[in-house]
Design a protein around this motif. Structure first.
Motif, PDB file in Angstrom:
ATOM      1  N   LEU A  72      -0.968 -10.398 -53.760  1.00 18.23           N
ATOM      2  CA  LEU A  72      -0.467  -9.163 -53.171  1.00 18.23           C
ATOM      3  C   LEU A  72       0.354  -9.517 -51.941  1.00 18.23           C
ATOM      4  O   LEU A  72      -0.072 -10.318 -51.109  1.00 18.23           O
ATOM      5  N   THR A  73       1.541  -8.926 -51.822  1.00 16.38           N
ATOM      6  CA  THR A  73       2.373  -9.156 -50.652  1.00 16.38           C
ATOM      7  C   THR A  73       2.514  -7.872 -49.865  1.00 16.38           C
ATOM      8  O   THR A  73       2.831  -6.811 -50.420  1.00 16.38           O
ATOM      9  N   LEU A  74       2.268  -7.964 -48.561  1.00 19.72           N
ATOM     10  CA  LEU A  74       2.504  -6.864 -47.629  1.00 19.72           C
ATOM     11  C   LEU A  74       3.867  -7.114 -46.999  1.00 19.72           C
ATOM     12  O   LEU A  74       4.044  -8.072 -46.253  1.00 19.72           O
ATOM     13  N   LEU A  75       4.820  -6.250 -47.309  1.00 18.50           N
ATOM     14  CA  LEU A  75       6.210  -6.468 -46.926  1.00 18.50           C
ATOM     15  C   LEU A  75       6.688  -5.358 -46.012  1.00 18.50           C
ATOM     16  O   LEU A  75       6.437  -4.181 -46.266  1.00 18.50           O
ATOM     17  N   GLY A  76       7.395  -5.729 -44.967  1.00 17.16           N
ATOM     18  CA  GLY A  76       7.959  -4.728 -44.069  1.00 17.16           C
ATOM     19  C   GLY A  76       8.480  -5.357 -42.802  1.00 17.16           C
ATOM     20  O   GLY A  76       8.253  -6.542 -42.534  1.00 17.16           O
ATOM     21  N   PRO A  77       9.181  -4.577 -41.977  1.00 19.29           N
ATOM     22  CA  PRO A  77       9.736  -5.105 -40.732  1.00 19.29           C
ATOM     23  C   PRO A  77       8.651  -5.351 -39.698  1.00 19.29           C
ATOM     24  O   PRO A  77       7.504  -4.901 -39.852  1.00 19.29           O
ATOM     25  N   SER A  78       9.002  -6.053 -38.627  1.00 15.52           N
ATOM     26  CA  SER A  78       8.056  -6.311 -37.540  1.00 15.52           C
ATOM     27  C   SER A  78       7.551  -4.987 -36.970  1.00 15.52           C
ATOM     28  O   SER A  78       8.323  -4.045 -36.783  1.00 15.52           O
ATOM     29  N   GLY A  79       6.238  -4.939 -36.715  1.00 13.62           N
ATOM     30  CA  GLY A  79       5.653  -3.749 -36.110  1.00 13.62           C
ATOM     31  C   GLY A  79       5.273  -2.659 -37.080  1.00 13.62           C
ATOM     32  O   GLY A  79       4.848  -1.575 -36.661  1.00 13.62           O
ATOM     33  N   CYS A  80       5.358  -2.923 -38.394  1.00 13.70           N
ATOM     34  CA  CYS A  80       5.076  -1.860 -39.365  1.00 13.70           C
ATOM     35  C   CYS A  80       3.585  -1.712 -39.655  1.00 13.70           C
ATOM     36  O   CYS A  80       3.170  -0.736 -40.270  1.00 13.70           O
ATOM     37  N   GLY A  81       2.753  -2.677 -39.239  1.00 10.65           N
ATOM     38  CA  GLY A  81       1.310  -2.592 -39.452  1.00 10.65           C
ATOM     39  C   GLY A  81       0.769  -3.553 -40.493  1.00 10.65           C
ATOM     40  O   GLY A  81      -0.433  -3.607 -40.728  1.00 10.65           O
ATOM     41  N   LYS A  82       1.629  -4.372 -41.099  1.00  9.26           N
ATOM     42  CA  LYS A  82       1.175  -5.240 -42.190  1.00  9.26           C
ATOM     43  C   LYS A  82       0.205  -6.311 -41.713  1.00  9.26           C
ATOM     44  O   LYS A  82      -0.792  -6.603 -42.388  1.00  9.26           O
ATOM     45  N   THR A  83       0.467  -6.935 -40.560  1.00 11.94           N
ATOM     46  CA  THR A  83      -0.448  -7.962 -40.046  1.00 11.94           C
ATOM     47  C   THR A  83      -1.762  -7.343 -39.608  1.00 11.94           C
ATOM     48  O   THR A  83      -2.839  -7.929 -39.791  1.00 11.94           O
ATOM     49  N   THR A  84      -1.704  -6.141 -39.036  1.00 15.48           N
ATOM     50  CA  THR A  84      -2.937  -5.437 -38.663  1.00 15.48           C
ATOM     51  C   THR A  84      -3.806  -5.199 -39.886  1.00 15.48           C
ATOM     52  O   THR A  84      -5.019  -5.409 -39.855  1.00 15.48           O
ATOM     53  N   LEU A  85      -3.194  -4.769 -40.993  1.00 20.84           N
ATOM     54  CA  LEU A  85      -3.952  -4.550 -42.223  1.00 20.84           C
ATOM     55  C   LEU A  85      -4.574  -5.850 -42.722  1.00 20.84           C
ATOM     56  O   LEU A  85      -5.746  -5.877 -43.122  1.00 20.84           O
ATOM     57  N   LEU A  86      -3.830  -6.930 -42.688  1.00 18.38           N
ATOM     58  CA  LEU A  86      -4.354  -8.228 -43.110  1.00 18.38           C
ATOM     59  C   LEU A  86      -5.559  -8.623 -42.262  1.00 18.38           C
ATOM     60  O   LEU A  86      -6.586  -9.071 -42.782  1.00 18.38           O
ATOM     61  N   ARG A  87      -5.449  -8.444 -40.957  1.00 17.96           N
ATOM     62  CA  ARG A  87      -6.530  -8.819 -40.039  1.00 17.96           C
ATOM     63  C   ARG A  87      -7.745  -7.908 -40.216  1.00 17.96           C
ATOM     64  O   ARG A  87      -8.881  -8.347 -40.041  1.00 17.96           O
ATOM     65  N   MET A  88      -7.516  -6.664 -40.579  1.00 15.50           N
ATOM     66  CA  MET A  88      -8.641  -5.764 -40.836  1.00 15.50           C
ATOM     67  C   MET A  88      -9.408  -6.194 -42.081  1.00 15.50           C
ATOM     68  O   MET A  88     -10.643  -6.142 -42.114  1.00 15.50           O
ATOM     69  N   ILE A  89      -8.693  -6.625 -43.117  1.00 10.23           N
ATOM     70  CA  ILE A  89      -9.363  -7.116 -44.321  1.00 10.23           C
ATOM     71  C   ILE A  89     -10.192  -8.356 -43.990  1.00 10.23           C
ATOM     72  O   ILE A  89     -11.285  -8.554 -44.513  1.00 10.23           O
ATOM     73  N   GLY A  90      -9.678  -9.176 -43.077  1.00  9.34           N
ATOM     74  CA  GLY A  90     -10.390 -10.381 -42.677  1.00  9.34           C
ATOM     75  C   GLY A  90     -11.444 -10.172 -41.612  1.00  9.34           C
ATOM     76  O   GLY A  90     -12.145 -11.120 -41.244  1.00  9.34           O
ATOM     77  N   GLY A  91     -11.557  -8.952 -41.084  1.00  5.65           N
ATOM     78  CA  GLY A  91     -12.573  -8.659 -40.068  1.00  5.65           C
ATOM     79  C   GLY A  91     -12.159  -9.004 -38.653  1.00  5.65           C
ATOM     80  O   GLY A  91     -13.000  -9.046 -37.752  1.00  5.65           O
ATOM     81  N   LEU A  92     -10.859  -9.236 -38.435  1.00  8.19           N
ATOM     82  CA  LEU A  92     -10.374  -9.610 -37.105  1.00  8.19           C
ATOM     83  C   LEU A  92      -9.857  -8.421 -36.310  1.00  8.19           C
ATOM     84  O   LEU A  92      -9.516  -8.560 -35.143  1.00  8.19           O
ATOM     85  N   GLU A  93      -9.774  -7.256 -36.956  1.00  9.98           N
ATOM     86  CA  GLU A  93      -9.387  -6.020 -36.284  1.00  9.98           C
ATOM     87  C   GLU A  93     -10.365  -4.924 -36.690  1.00  9.98           C
ATOM     88  O   GLU A  93     -10.849  -4.884 -37.829  1.00  9.98           O
ATOM     89  N   GLU A  94     -10.624  -4.007 -35.763  1.00 15.94           N
ATOM     90  CA  GLU A  94     -11.558  -2.908 -36.023  1.00 15.94           C
ATOM     91  C   GLU A  94     -10.937  -1.883 -36.973  1.00 15.94           C
ATOM     92  O   GLU A  94      -9.744  -1.577 -36.896  1.00 15.94           O
ATOM     93  N   VAL A  95     -11.765  -1.352 -37.867  1.00 19.54           N
ATOM     94  CA  VAL A  95     -11.354  -0.261 -38.740  1.00 19.54           C
ATOM     95  C   VAL A  95     -11.685   1.054 -38.052  1.00 19.54           C
ATOM     96  O   VAL A  95     -12.853   1.399 -37.874  1.00 19.54           O
ATOM     97  N   THR A  96     -10.656   1.788 -37.628  1.00 21.90           N
ATOM     98  CA  THR A  96     -10.871   3.054 -36.935  1.00 21.90           C
ATOM     99  C   THR A  96     -11.408   4.114 -37.889  1.00 21.90           C
ATOM    100  O   THR A  96     -12.251   4.933 -37.533  1.00 21.90           O
ATOM    101  N   ALA A  97     -10.895   4.113 -39.122  1.00 18.88           N
ATOM    102  CA  ALA A  97     -11.362   5.045 -40.144  1.00 18.88           C
ATOM    103  C   ALA A  97     -11.162   4.392 -41.506  1.00 18.88           C
ATOM    104  O   ALA A  97     -10.294   3.547 -41.671  1.00 18.88           O
TER     105      ALA A  97
END
Length: 373
Positions: free
Chosen positions: A38-63
């Motif tokens: 699966l590839t998360l594609l988009g420009p800088s600041g779109c949230g793709k790295t945040t989503l990756l880190r959330m799957i890995g447990g490195l960012e909090e899931v707000t909801a």
């Protein structure tokens, strides 16, 4: 832990993340099958790295909730998720050898040394680095360092490998080589890969499934071919591939087709199945892929527009002629060089044509503020 019906892959359900009440990620849902890329594609600041880190447990899931192999991991720490992460910087230990870098996590797990050594050698062979096992990172090329980082991430045999811009630190030629190698290694190991990139080429070449993101929301999910051939909205059409964008007003509809008035031109455009309501008199955008545009007055083509030749872009056997059809509005016509016998002069006028089903009516780009929190 909560069970989910999908026991093989990764499931993300209505996940959001905010920072100081600013949405970084808004209501994202997706599924990744076992053994997929699966590839998360988009420009800088779109949230793709945040989503990756959330799957890995490195960012909090707000909801929302996240499941891996049927188990909810939303609130679990990274060490309890059966994931591994590979960073763009590689982050290798400079004072350790290739062998020591790759086997480090097994050592920390207290695995018997003889078993750990066998697994480390096997992984080094998988990434073709066994002949350089005694070298240190400073003595390796960028591509070799990347293989070591990949081997270190895979050695623990995770359910899913998370890759954050894994090819971003490499030059163009090496990226081309490593795209093929990454795909082969994924196929050989059978581990699910989730990869963040801003490169369309990386996403389209490697992924089984692509998620296009912008402004904290998912714009489209589909295969590389689906997204290339059927962009859903303005952002995806503009961001993916070589699409020509047009704007006009919808004047009438007949079945799956609409007439769009743009200036003194009337275009006959296809309405994709997912667009049900097409208000007459509403401003709308549509796109036409550059490879579906044609030069010259073709009576079999339903749509025509006149343009002024600007330049030609060459890429291998392809060439793209660029025409200005209105102030600041450029249209690209892509074709194989051996099929084109045209040679234009700057400023020369030409008729550009495309078939009725080559134009695609687009939805408006999704925005975080349009999504109910």
């Amino acid at each position: 832990m909560t069970e989910t019906s999908n026991t093989d892959g990764i499931v993300v359900e209505h996940v959001s993340h905010s920072y100081d009440n600013v949405p970084v990620l808004q209501d994202v849902s997706l599924e990744v099958g076992s053994r997929e890329i699966l590839t998360l594609l988009g420009p800088s600041g779109c949230g793709k790295t945040t989503l990756l880190r959330m799957i890995g447990g490195l960012e909090e899931v707000t909801a929302g909730r996240i499941f891996i192999s049927g188990k909810e991991v939303t609130d679990l720490p990274p060490s309890h998720r059966d994931t591994s992460m590979m960073f763009q910087s590689f982050a290798l230990f400079p004072h350790r050898t290739v062998f020591q870098n790759v086997g480090f996590s097994l050592k920390m797990q207290g695995i018997d040394r003889s078993i750990a050594d066998r697994r480390t050698w096997a992984m080094l062979e998988t990434v073709a680095m066994d002949q350089l096992a005694t070298r240190r990172p400073a003595d390796l090329s960028g591509g070799q360092q990347q293989r070591v980082a990949l081997a270190r991430a895979l050695i623990s045999e995770p359910t899913v490998l998370l890759l954050d811009e894994p090819l971003g630190a490499l030059d163009y030629n090496l990226r081309q080589t490593m795209m093929v190698e990454l795909k082969k290694i994924q196929q050989d190991t059978g581990i699910t890969f989730i990869m963040v990139t801003h490169s369309q080429q990386e996403a389209m070449s490697m992924a089984d499934k692509v998620i296009v993101m912008s402004d904290a929301v998912v714009q489209q999910i589909g295969s590389s071919r689906e997204i290339h051939e059927n962009p859903r909205n303005r952002f995806v059409a503009d961001f993916i591939g070589n699409n020509n964008m047009f704007k006009g007003v919808i004047r009438s509809r007949s079945g799956s087709m609409v007439f769009v008035e743009a200036g003194d031109q009337l275009f006959y455009i296809r309405v994709p199945e997912h667009i049900r309501h097409v208000p007459i008199g509403q401003e709308a955008h549509f796109s036409v892929r550059a490879d579906l545009m044609h030069t010259g007055d073709n009576p079999e083509m339903a749509n025509k527009v006149e343009g002024t030749y600007v330049a030609t872009e060459f890429l291998g056997t392809l060439e793209t002629d660029v025409f200005e059809v209105g102030p600041g509005h450029f249209v690209h016509v892509e074709q194989h060089r051996h099929l084109s016998d045209s040679s234009y002069r700057v400023g020369e006028r030409e008729i550009l044509c495309f078939a009725a089903d080559s134009g695609m009516l687009l939805e408006e780009t999704r925005r975080a503020e349009d999504i109910g929190a």
